[in-house]
Design a protein around this motif. Structure first.
Motif, PDB file in Angstrom:
ATOM      1  N   VAL A 134       0.870  -1.178   0.000  1.00 48.42           N
ATOM      2  CA  VAL A 134       0.000   0.000   0.000  1.00 48.42           C
ATOM      3  C   VAL A 134       0.902   1.222   0.000  1.00 48.42           C
ATOM      4  CG1 VAL A 134      -1.748   1.290   1.271  1.00 48.42           C
ATOM      5  CG2 VAL A 134      -1.846  -1.198   1.214  1.00 48.42           C
ATOM      6  N   SER A 135       0.702   2.070  -0.985  1.00 52.88           N
ATOM      7  CA  SER A 135       1.566   3.237  -1.142  1.00 52.88           C
ATOM      8  C   SER A 135       1.286   4.290  -0.084  1.00 52.88           C
ATOM      9  CB  SER A 135       1.358   3.866  -2.517  1.00 52.88           C
ATOM     10  OG  SER A 135       1.666   2.936  -3.520  1.00 52.88           O
ATOM     11  N   ALA A 136       2.357   4.847   0.460  1.00 51.28           N
ATOM     12  CA  ALA A 136       2.230   5.970   1.392  1.00 51.28           C
ATOM     13  C   ALA A 136       2.015   7.241   0.568  1.00 51.28           C
ATOM     14  CB  ALA A 136       3.488   6.097   2.235  1.00 51.28           C
ATOM     15  N   ARG A 137       1.247   8.161   1.124  1.00 53.43           N
ATOM     16  CA  ARG A 137       0.962   9.463   0.524  1.00 53.43           C
ATOM     17  C   ARG A 137       0.280   9.371  -0.845  1.00 53.43           C
ATOM     18  NH1 ARG A 137       5.772   9.412   2.654  1.00 53.43           N
ATOM     19  NH2 ARG A 137       6.888   9.370   0.682  1.00 53.43           N
ATOM     20  N   TYR A 138      -0.335   8.232  -1.155  1.00 49.24           N
ATOM     21  CA  TYR A 138      -1.084   8.090  -2.407  1.00 49.24           C
ATOM     22  C   TYR A 138      -2.526   8.485  -2.132  1.00 49.24           C
ATOM     23  CZ  TYR A 138      -3.170   6.067  -6.558  1.00 49.24           C
ATOM     24  OH  TYR A 138      -3.867   5.893  -7.726  1.00 49.24           O
ATOM     25  N   PRO A 139      -3.124   9.348  -2.946  1.00 47.80           N
ATOM     26  CA  PRO A 139      -4.502   9.780  -2.675  1.00 47.80           C
ATOM     27  C   PRO A 139      -5.530   8.713  -3.088  1.00 47.80           C
ATOM     28  CG  PRO A 139      -3.670  10.853  -4.651  1.00 47.80           C
ATOM     29  CD  PRO A 139      -2.535  10.051  -4.088  1.00 47.80           C
ATOM     30  N   PHE A 140      -6.328   8.294  -2.136  1.00 53.74           N
ATOM     31  CA  PHE A 140      -7.409   7.342  -2.368  1.00 53.74           C
ATOM     32  C   PHE A 140      -8.734   8.058  -2.183  1.00 53.74           C
ATOM     33  CE2 PHE A 140      -3.998   4.575  -0.783  1.00 53.74           C
ATOM     34  CZ  PHE A 140      -4.014   3.557  -1.724  1.00 53.74           C
ATOM     35  N   SER A 141      -9.713   7.745  -3.009  1.00 57.11           N
ATOM     36  CA  SER A 141     -11.063   8.239  -2.734  1.00 57.11           C
ATOM     37  C   SER A 141     -11.538   7.513  -1.474  1.00 57.11           C
ATOM     38  CB  SER A 141     -11.996   7.936  -3.905  1.00 57.11           C
ATOM     39  OG  SER A 141     -12.290   6.563  -3.963  1.00 57.11           O
ATOM     40  N   PRO A 142     -12.537   8.043  -0.779  1.00 54.68           N
ATOM     41  CA  PRO A 142     -13.008   7.352   0.430  1.00 54.68           C
ATOM     42  C   PRO A 142     -13.444   5.907   0.158  1.00 54.68           C
ATOM     43  CG  PRO A 142     -13.820   9.584   0.436  1.00 54.68           C
ATOM     44  CD  PRO A 142     -13.153   9.377  -0.897  1.00 54.68           C
ATOM     45  N   ILE A 143     -14.055   5.650  -0.983  1.00 54.16           N
ATOM     46  CA  ILE A 143     -14.487   4.294  -1.310  1.00 54.16           C
ATOM     47  C   ILE A 143     -13.270   3.388  -1.539  1.00 54.16           C
ATOM     48  CG2 ILE A 143     -15.812   2.892  -2.943  1.00 54.16           C
ATOM     49  CD1 ILE A 143     -17.527   4.740  -1.192  1.00 54.16           C
ATOM     50  N   GLU A 144     -12.258   3.901  -2.245  1.00 50.81           N
ATOM     51  CA  GLU A 144     -11.037   3.126  -2.462  1.00 50.81           C
ATOM     52  C   GLU A 144     -10.309   2.883  -1.135  1.00 50.81           C
ATOM     53  OE1 GLU A 144      -9.748   4.643  -6.920  1.00 50.81           O
ATOM     54  OE2 GLU A 144      -9.157   5.819  -5.162  1.00 50.81           O
ATOM     55  N   PHE A 145     -10.304   3.897  -0.278  1.00 50.68           N
ATOM     56  CA  PHE A 145      -9.697   3.764   1.045  1.00 50.68           C
ATOM     57  C   PHE A 145     -10.369   2.628   1.808  1.00 50.68           C
ATOM     58  CE2 PHE A 145      -9.679   4.874   5.578  1.00 50.68           C
ATOM     59  CZ  PHE A 145      -8.318   5.027   5.814  1.00 50.68           C
ATOM     60  N   ARG A 146     -11.713   2.617   1.792  1.00 44.54           N
ATOM     61  CA  ARG A 146     -12.452   1.557   2.487  1.00 44.54           C
ATOM     62  C   ARG A 146     -12.083   0.192   1.905  1.00 44.54           C
ATOM     63  NH1 ARG A 146     -18.826   1.576   2.372  1.00 44.54           N
ATOM     64  NH2 ARG A 146     -18.404   1.144   0.188  1.00 44.54           N
ATOM     65  N   TRP A 147     -11.977   0.086   0.566  1.00 46.34           N
ATOM     66  CA  TRP A 147     -11.637  -1.184  -0.047  1.00 46.34           C
ATOM     67  C   TRP A 147     -10.263  -1.650   0.410  1.00 46.34           C
ATOM     68  CZ3 TRP A 147      -7.928  -3.409  -3.062  1.00 46.34           C
ATOM     69  CH2 TRP A 147      -8.231  -4.674  -3.550  1.00 46.34           C
ATOM     70  N   VAL A 148      -9.303  -0.737   0.471  1.00 44.89           N
ATOM     71  CA  VAL A 148      -7.952  -1.116   0.911  1.00 44.89           C
ATOM     72  C   VAL A 148      -7.990  -1.576   2.366  1.00 44.89           C
ATOM     73  CG1 VAL A 148      -5.608  -0.253   1.366  1.00 44.89           C
ATOM     74  CG2 VAL A 148      -6.769   0.365  -0.753  1.00 44.89           C
ATOM     75  N   VAL A 149      -8.699  -0.853   3.209  1.00 42.91           N
ATOM     76  CA  VAL A 149      -8.795  -1.225   4.634  1.00 42.91           C
ATOM     77  C   VAL A 149      -9.461  -2.590   4.768  1.00 42.91           C
ATOM     78  CG1 VAL A 149      -9.897  -0.634   6.830  1.00 42.91           C
ATOM     79  CG2 VAL A 149      -8.726   1.134   5.515  1.00 42.91           C
ATOM     80  N   TRP A 150     -10.577  -2.796   4.057  1.00 42.36           N
ATOM     81  CA  TRP A 150     -11.278  -4.079   4.139  1.00 42.36           C
ATOM     82  C   TRP A 150     -10.429  -5.191   3.540  1.00 42.36           C
ATOM     83  CZ3 TRP A 150     -17.254  -3.685   3.223  1.00 42.36           C
ATOM     84  CH2 TRP A 150     -17.796  -2.784   4.140  1.00 42.36           C
ATOM     85  N   ASN A 151      -9.630  -4.873   2.537  1.00 45.12           N
ATOM     86  CA  ASN A 151      -8.746  -5.871   1.951  1.00 45.12           C
ATOM     87  C   ASN A 151      -7.662  -6.272   2.955  1.00 45.12           C
ATOM     88  OD1 ASN A 151      -8.088  -7.499  -0.260  1.00 45.12           O
ATOM     89  ND2 ASN A 151      -6.441  -6.119  -0.845  1.00 45.12           N
ATOM     90  N   ILE A 152      -7.158  -5.314   3.700  1.00 41.80           N
ATOM     91  CA  ILE A 152      -6.190  -5.616   4.756  1.00 41.80           C
ATOM     92  C   ILE A 152      -6.834  -6.519   5.809  1.00 41.80           C
ATOM     93  CG2 ILE A 152      -4.870  -4.592   6.662  1.00 41.80           C
ATOM     94  CD1 ILE A 152      -4.393  -2.158   4.762  1.00 41.80           C
ATOM     95  N   GLY A 153      -8.111  -6.273   6.103  1.00 36.97           N
ATOM     96  CA  GLY A 153      -8.841  -7.116   7.050  1.00 36.97           C
ATOM     97  C   GLY A 153      -9.188  -8.490   6.496  1.00 36.97           C
ATOM     98  N   GLY A 154      -9.119  -8.645   5.173  1.00 39.65           N
ATOM     99  CA  GLY A 154      -9.380  -9.945   4.567  1.00 39.65           C
ATOM    100  C   GLY A 154     -10.824 -10.186   4.180  1.00 39.65           C
ATOM    101  N   TYR A 155     -11.663  -9.162   4.177  1.00 39.60           N
ATOM    102  CA  TYR A 155     -13.069  -9.374   3.841  1.00 39.60           C
ATOM    103  C   TYR A 155     -13.580  -8.446   2.750  1.00 39.60           C
ATOM    104  CZ  TYR A 155     -12.984  -6.085   7.773  1.00 39.60           C
ATOM    105  OH  TYR A 155     -12.663  -5.071   8.634  1.00 39.60           O
ATOM    106  N   ALA A 156     -12.702  -7.807   1.992  1.00 38.13           N
ATOM    107  CA  ALA A 156     -13.135  -6.875   0.943  1.00 38.13           C
ATOM    108  C   ALA A 156     -13.884  -7.590  -0.167  1.00 38.13           C
ATOM    109  CB  ALA A 156     -11.930  -6.129   0.361  1.00 38.13           C
ATOM    110  N   ARG A 157     -13.377  -8.720  -0.617  1.00 42.47           N
ATOM    111  CA  ARG A 157     -14.029  -9.413  -1.733  1.00 42.47           C
ATOM    112  C   ARG A 157     -15.377 -10.001  -1.330  1.00 42.47           C
ATOM    113  NH1 ARG A 157     -10.024  -8.361  -4.510  1.00 42.47           N
ATOM    114  NH2 ARG A 157      -8.095  -9.303  -5.010  1.00 42.47           N
ATOM    115  N   SER A 158     -15.522 -10.380  -0.083  1.00 40.99           N
ATOM    116  CA  SER A 158     -16.775 -10.960   0.387  1.00 40.99           C
ATOM    117  C   SER A 158     -17.903  -9.950   0.466  1.00 40.99           C
ATOM    118  CB  SER A 158     -16.575 -11.581   1.774  1.00 40.99           C
ATOM    119  OG  SER A 158     -15.598 -12.588   1.725  1.00 40.99           O
TER     120      SER A 158
END
Length: 162
Positions: A134-158
């Motif tokens: 995950v890139s530092a200082r890369y601008p994510f839209s709030p929806i993309e941010f949520r996807w990255v966070v949920w992907n880190i948690g392991g449940y984004a695809r579900s």
């Protein structure tokens, strides 16, 4: 004169778009519904059990009559059990979903806590990368941010976080 207190929880669109995990879903409703829907089937099986026992004890009953009555009772019980089985399957599905979220929630919240939101630019970013990849200082839209966070948690695809 009486007084009243009103407590309200308001979730902004931004908070909803960047939430660290999907909310837990209740399993109580399907379990209660399944239990209620299984009662008529249990009563039916009890009544038919009494009929079969009565036929077994009767002197003039044939084995075919007893087997036929038993099969009819089981077929109607199986048909009656379908709605309660569906409710119990839904409860199991919700339990599995909640468990999946709970397992990854710690990692997701740790990454979410380190994120920042720029009100002027309307983007989310991490000053320091929360995890490799995950890139530092890369601008994510709030929806993309949520996807990255949920992907880190392991449940984004579900949950189709994006």
């Amino acid at each position: 004169m009486g007084t009243s207190v009103v407590n309200r929880t308001t979730i902004t669109t931004l908070a909803h778009a960047t939430m660290p995990a999907p909310s837990q879903v209740s399993t109580g409703g399907p379990i209660v519904l399944g239990a209620c829907l299984s009662m008529p089937t249990l009563l039916w099986l009890t009544a038919m059990g009494a009929v079969v026992v009565g036929k077994v004890n009767a002197d003039d009953s044939s084995i075919g009559s007893i087997i036929g009555t038993t099969l009819v009772a089981l077929v109607f019980a199986a048909i009656g059990a379908v709605p309660s089985a569906i409710a119990f399957v839904e409860a199991a599905s919700r339990t599995r979903r909640n468990r999946e979220v709970q397992r990854g929630r710690g990692a997701a919240e740790a990454a979410w806590d380190r994120g920042c939101y720029c009100h002027r630019c309307h983007v989310c970013f991490w000053p320091i990368s929360p995890v490799p990849g995950v890139s530092a200082r890369y601008p994510f839209s709030p929806i993309e941010f949520r996807w990255v966070v949920w992907n880190i948690g392991g449940y984004a695809r579900s949950f189709n976080a994006a």
